[in-house]
Design an enzyme around this catalytic site. Sequence first.
Site, PDB file in Angstrom:
ATOM      1  NE  ARG A   3      -0.744   1.648   3.742  1.00 55.27           N
ATOM      2  CZ  ARG A   3       0.364   2.341   4.046  1.00 55.27           C
ATOM      3  NH1 ARG A   3       1.504   1.743   4.337  1.00 55.27           N
ATOM      4  NH2 ARG A   3       0.343   3.654   4.037  1.00 55.27           N
ATOM      5  N   GLY A   4       0.176   2.421  -0.014  1.00 53.46           N
ATOM      6  CA  GLY A   4       0.904   3.686  -0.100  1.00 53.46           C
ATOM      7  C   GLY A   4       1.089   4.008  -1.577  1.00 53.46           C
ATOM      8  NE  ARG A  32      -6.184   1.123  -2.301  1.00 54.80           N
ATOM      9  CZ  ARG A  32      -5.621   1.658  -1.215  1.00 54.80           C
ATOM     10  NH1 ARG A  32      -4.354   1.424  -0.952  1.00 54.80           N
ATOM     11  NH2 ARG A  32      -6.320   2.420  -0.395  1.00 54.80           N
ATOM     12  CD  GLN A  47      -4.158   2.740   6.591  1.00 51.83           C
ATOM     13  OE1 GLN A  47      -4.865   3.113   7.509  1.00 51.83           O
ATOM     14  NE2 GLN A  47      -4.637   2.549   5.377  1.00 51.83           N
ATOM     15  CG  ASP A  75      -3.013   8.307  -1.652  1.00 51.00           C
ATOM     16  OD1 ASP A  75      -2.989   8.814  -0.524  1.00 51.00           O
ATOM     17  OD2 ASP A  75      -2.704   7.121  -1.877  1.00 51.00           O
ATOM     18  CG  ASN A  92      -2.708  11.779   2.526  1.00 50.45           C
ATOM     19  OD1 ASN A  92      -2.123  10.878   1.919  1.00 50.45           O
ATOM     20  ND2 ASN A  92      -2.502  11.989   3.809  1.00 50.45           N
ATOM     21  CE  LYS A  93      -5.663   5.821   4.048  1.00 51.81           C
ATOM     22  NZ  LYS A  93      -6.555   5.018   3.159  1.00 51.81           N
TER      23      LYS A  93
HETATM   24  O1  MRU Z   1      -4.865   3.331   1.781  1.00 48.69           O
HETATM   25  P1  MRU Z   1      -3.392   3.496   1.894  1.00 48.69           P
HETATM   26  O2  MRU Z   1      -2.827   2.946   3.146  1.00 48.69           O
HETATM   27  O3  MRU Z   1      -2.663   3.021   0.663  1.00 48.69           O
HETATM   28  O4  MRU Z   1      -3.206   5.075   1.959  1.00 48.69           O
HETATM   29  C1  MRU Z   1      -1.936   5.633   2.057  1.00 48.69           C
HETATM   30  C2  MRU Z   1      -1.952   7.102   2.162  1.00 48.69           C
HETATM   31  O5  MRU Z   1      -2.964   7.747   2.163  1.00 48.69           O
HETATM   32  C3  MRU Z   1      -0.615   7.793   2.199  1.00 48.69           C
HETATM   33  O6  MRU Z   1      -0.680   8.940   2.980  1.00 48.69           O
HETATM   34  C4  MRU Z   1      -0.219   8.175   0.758  1.00 48.69           C
HETATM   35  O7  MRU Z   1      -0.312   7.077  -0.080  1.00 48.69           O
HETATM   36  C5  MRU Z   1       1.134   8.729   0.703  1.00 48.69           C
HETATM   37  S1  MRU Z   1       2.336   7.504   1.092  1.00 48.69           S
HETATM   38  C6  MRU Z   1       3.829   8.174   0.848  1.00 48.69           C
END
Ligand code: MRU
Length: 335
Positions: free
Chosen positions: A47-48, A84, A184, A225, A235-236
């Site tokens: 992920r990320g 995704r 996370q 993202d 972002n998250k």
């Molecule tokens: O759903 P995830 O865990 O993939 O989401 C991750 C995030 O939102 C991070 O903040 C983003 O991908 C940046 S990671 C360098």
Amino acid sequence: MNISFMAIRTENGLEILDQTKLPNKSEWMKLEGIDQVCEAIVMLRVRGAPLIAVAATAFMIQAFDQGISVDTALEYADRLSKTRPTAVNLFHALRIIKNALKNEGIEAAKNAAEKYLQKEIDIHQKLTKIGAHQLQNGSRVLTHCNTGSLATVCDGTALGVIKVAHQQGKKIKVYVDETRPLLQGARLTCYELEKSGIEYELICDSMAAWLMKQQKVDSVWVGADRIANNGDAANKIGSYGLAVQAKHHGIPYYVVAPSTTFDFDCESGKSIEIEQRDPNEVRGYVGASMVWAPKEAGVFNPAFDVIDADLYTAIVCEQGIVETSKLTKLGLKAI
Ligand code: MRU
């Protein structure tokens, strides 16, 4: 070209550290076919935003080495693009690979994929150093989700900045948002901070505003993202709320991201697709099969939100610090 980082390695085929098991178990998982790779991305085993793209790229390189045809490669790219929807890095990587495949064939696509990986590594090393200048000895920072080595290559983006500042000998205190629903922050960021020996305290997401009111936070650091051309940053989920709180309290808020997270085709955050996830993630905790809400409780579960450009201070990328208040009508294209 082989890579080896905290959450991905390719010396013996493509392997990822299964992040759904962390922090309790460190289990490496071999990803052998397209079904397995797509499942790992959808389930957040890998992920990320940057790392999803790196994993997909590493898988394509492996498939090229195994002798797949152009048609199969295009089919794989199509499957990967449906995993995704929000993080744009994956789409950038796949576009580069697909263009090379269509115009020049397998060998060129493999070269393009390897070039993408190398560039991603170089970019991350650059941006963390740039961001670390913004942190002073004694800084108290708040971060959301996980943006470290588990989400990227090298040290990370926002968390990478914190790690590099720590490596420079600065004393940094980190407040970690647990980051519901998939935790996370609690599971992954705390794990990385412990490994790095950086002082931290875990908080529930709902505690952040109060922490700011107590003047315990000097700056907020998150990743992204997808960043639209006008600076709006997805972002998250929870990142937007934090930005509103930070602005109210006059606290600087930084979004750290490689330029592979920019989407010039997206005029503003309004056109960023936000991934909606399984309602059970909110009704309970899926990994531990724990349910605390009525089984059929109606649920709203967006995985991301969008931080309006005028709500945060600056983007930290490999090109430098881009203050959102100084973005012109041309947007990020102009930097
Ligand atoms: O759903 P995830 O865990 O993939 O989401 C991750 C995030 O939102 C991070 O903040 C983003 O991908 C940046 S990671 C360098």
